[in-house]
Design a protein around this motif. Structure first.
Motif, PDB file in Angstrom:
ATOM      1  N   LEU A  88       0.811  -1.222   0.000  1.00  0.00           N
ATOM      2  CA  LEU A  88       0.000   0.000   0.000  1.00  0.00           C
ATOM      3  C   LEU A  88       0.843   1.271   0.000  1.00  0.00           C
ATOM      4  CD1 LEU A  88      -2.981  -1.040   2.282  1.00  0.00           C
ATOM      5  CD2 LEU A  88      -3.026  -0.643  -0.173  1.00  0.00           C
ATOM      6  N   PRO A  89       1.816   1.436   0.898  1.00  0.00           N
ATOM      7  CA  PRO A  89       2.642   2.643   0.802  1.00  0.00           C
ATOM      8  C   PRO A  89       3.310   2.802  -0.560  1.00  0.00           C
ATOM      9  CG  PRO A  89       3.018   1.554   2.899  1.00  0.00           C
ATOM     10  CD  PRO A  89       2.175   0.632   2.086  1.00  0.00           C
ATOM     11  N   LEU A  90       3.780   1.699  -1.144  1.00  0.00           N
ATOM     12  CA  LEU A  90       4.458   1.777  -2.434  1.00  0.00           C
ATOM     13  C   LEU A  90       3.518   2.199  -3.553  1.00  0.00           C
ATOM     14  CD1 LEU A  90       6.766  -1.373  -2.296  1.00  0.00           C
ATOM     15  CD2 LEU A  90       7.526   0.996  -2.485  1.00  0.00           C
ATOM     16  N   THR A  91       2.358   1.557  -3.634  1.00  0.00           N
ATOM     17  CA  THR A  91       1.463   1.866  -4.749  1.00  0.00           C
ATOM     18  C   THR A  91       0.804   3.232  -4.583  1.00  0.00           C
ATOM     19  OG1 THR A  91      -0.308   0.583  -3.683  1.00  0.00           O
ATOM     20  CG2 THR A  91       1.025  -0.549  -5.327  1.00  0.00           C
ATOM     21  N   VAL A 134      -0.078  13.455   2.437  1.00  0.00           N
ATOM     22  CA  VAL A 134       0.955  13.662   3.453  1.00  0.00           C
ATOM     23  C   VAL A 134       1.716  12.352   3.620  1.00  0.00           C
ATOM     24  CG1 VAL A 134       1.419  14.216   5.876  1.00  0.00           C
ATOM     25  CG2 VAL A 134      -0.442  15.378   4.654  1.00  0.00           C
ATOM     26  N   PHE A 135       3.043  12.458   3.669  1.00  0.00           N
ATOM     27  CA  PHE A 135       3.896  11.283   3.816  1.00  0.00           C
ATOM     28  C   PHE A 135       4.769  11.447   5.052  1.00  0.00           C
ATOM     29  CE2 PHE A 135       3.005  11.955  -0.643  1.00  0.00           C
ATOM     30  CZ  PHE A 135       2.574  10.705  -1.048  1.00  0.00           C
ATOM     31  N   VAL A 194      -2.380   5.214   6.071  1.00  0.00           N
ATOM     32  CA  VAL A 194      -1.952   3.820   5.967  1.00  0.00           C
ATOM     33  C   VAL A 194      -0.569   3.717   6.601  1.00  0.00           C
ATOM     34  CG1 VAL A 194      -1.336   1.946   4.408  1.00  0.00           C
ATOM     35  CG2 VAL A 194      -3.298   3.416   3.883  1.00  0.00           C
ATOM     36  N   LEU A 195      -0.412   2.816   7.567  1.00  0.00           N
ATOM     37  CA  LEU A 195       0.835   2.677   8.298  1.00  0.00           C
ATOM     38  C   LEU A 195       1.551   1.388   7.901  1.00  0.00           C
ATOM     39  CD1 LEU A 195      -0.352   3.650  11.895  1.00  0.00           C
ATOM     40  CD2 LEU A 195       0.092   5.121   9.922  1.00  0.00           C
ATOM     41  N   SER A 196       2.859   1.473   7.804  1.00  0.00           N
ATOM     42  CA  SER A 196       3.669   0.275   7.595  1.00  0.00           C
ATOM     43  C   SER A 196       3.859  -0.437   8.924  1.00  0.00           C
ATOM     44  CB  SER A 196       5.021   0.668   7.008  1.00  0.00           C
ATOM     45  OG  SER A 196       5.835   1.272   8.016  1.00  0.00           O
TER      46      SER A 196
END
Length: 275
Positions: free
Chosen positions: A29-32, A51-52, A71-73
């Protein structure tokens, strides 16, 4: 040790790209999401800038595309709690690995007085050895094209309604995937009966999405057939990892994907912070 927050996706990827890409399935999810923002701009997901965030004390990342929840890793519970202190604004909820979300939600509740409510529980799967369904469904697969756009928009909207997600960017979702051949249809007798979508490749990983069969065509094996077809196409195109999410409250889909060779990797949860 602190969190760094930015609207600059390139800065975010410079800080996190190495560790996110080292485990592309877990970080699908973070990547896409970051790649979609990189291609389509900071408001690719809605009316507010994305926001990242990353933590300078451990490998931890967060992506927030309002109005969707952050969304959290994977990260320590301490880092998750610290992120709840660092973020500002109205959060609709938070999504990520179960323990991470629980730590973030507890800290957010202490800070704001909000009460977290579980919205959904998901399981992340990765493809092992693809096992086509037996007996095979009647019909065949084809890549969706511009002429299928209205059908795919309607089916995608129906899919999001069924899974309880409110996505205002349905047309953008379909158009983006049509642009790189990321929509597939299963046809029986020349009639489209099921669909599946695929994300752009990231670090050799793609994710199957929006597998949907209209009610009048269900229980005929079409969902398994189109999932097999799009998974096989991804591997043929060079993907080294194929992932997907299931709703843990849907035993049918969980059983189906495991029969096709998808292996459970980890559980995720989404909590809401009702206003």
């Amino acid at each position: 040790m602190t969190w760094h927050l930015t609207g600059d996706v390139e800065r975010f990827l410079a800080a996190t790209g190495a560790f996110l890409r080292a485990r592309p399935v877990e970080n699908t999810l973070p990547l896409t999401i970051a790649e979609h923002v990189r291609l389509h701009g900071p408001r690719a997901y809605g009316p507010r800038d994305a926001v990242f965030g990353w933590h300078d004390g451990e490998e931890a990342a967060a992506v927030w595309t309002p109005p969707r929840p952050p969304v959290l890793s994977a990260m320590s519970t301490q880092a998750a709690a610290a992120l709840a202190e660092a973020l500002s604004g109205d959060l609709s909820g938070v999504s990520g690995p179960v323990a991470v979300v629980e730590a973030f939600a507890a800290a957010w509740e202490r800070r704001t007085g909000a009460t977290a409510k579980v919205h959904s529980r998901m399981r992340l799967f990765r493809l092992g050895t693809l096992v086509p369904p037996t007996p095979p469904a009647s019909g065949s697969a084809r890549v969706g094209g511009a002429g299928d756009r209205q059908l795919l928009i309607g089916w995608t909207a129906a899919f999001f309604r069924e899974v309880g997600e409110d996505d205002p960017e349905i047309e953008a979702f379909v158009d983006d995937r049509l642009s790189y051949g990321g929509m597939m249809l299963w046809e029986d007798g020349g009639t489209p009966v099921s669909m599946a979508a695929l994300t752009r490749p990231e670090a050799g990983m793609v994710r199957v999405q929006a597998v949907y069969t209209p009610r009048e065509h269900r229980a005929r094996g079409y969902a398994g057939a189109v999932t097999t077809a799009i998974s096989r196409a991804a591997l043929k195109a060079g993907a080294t990892e194929v992932a997907l999410f299931t709703d843990l409250d849907n035993p049918t889909s969980n059983a189906l994907y495991q029969r096709l060779g998808y292996e459970p990797l980890e559980d995720r949860t989404v909590v809401e912070f009702p206003s």
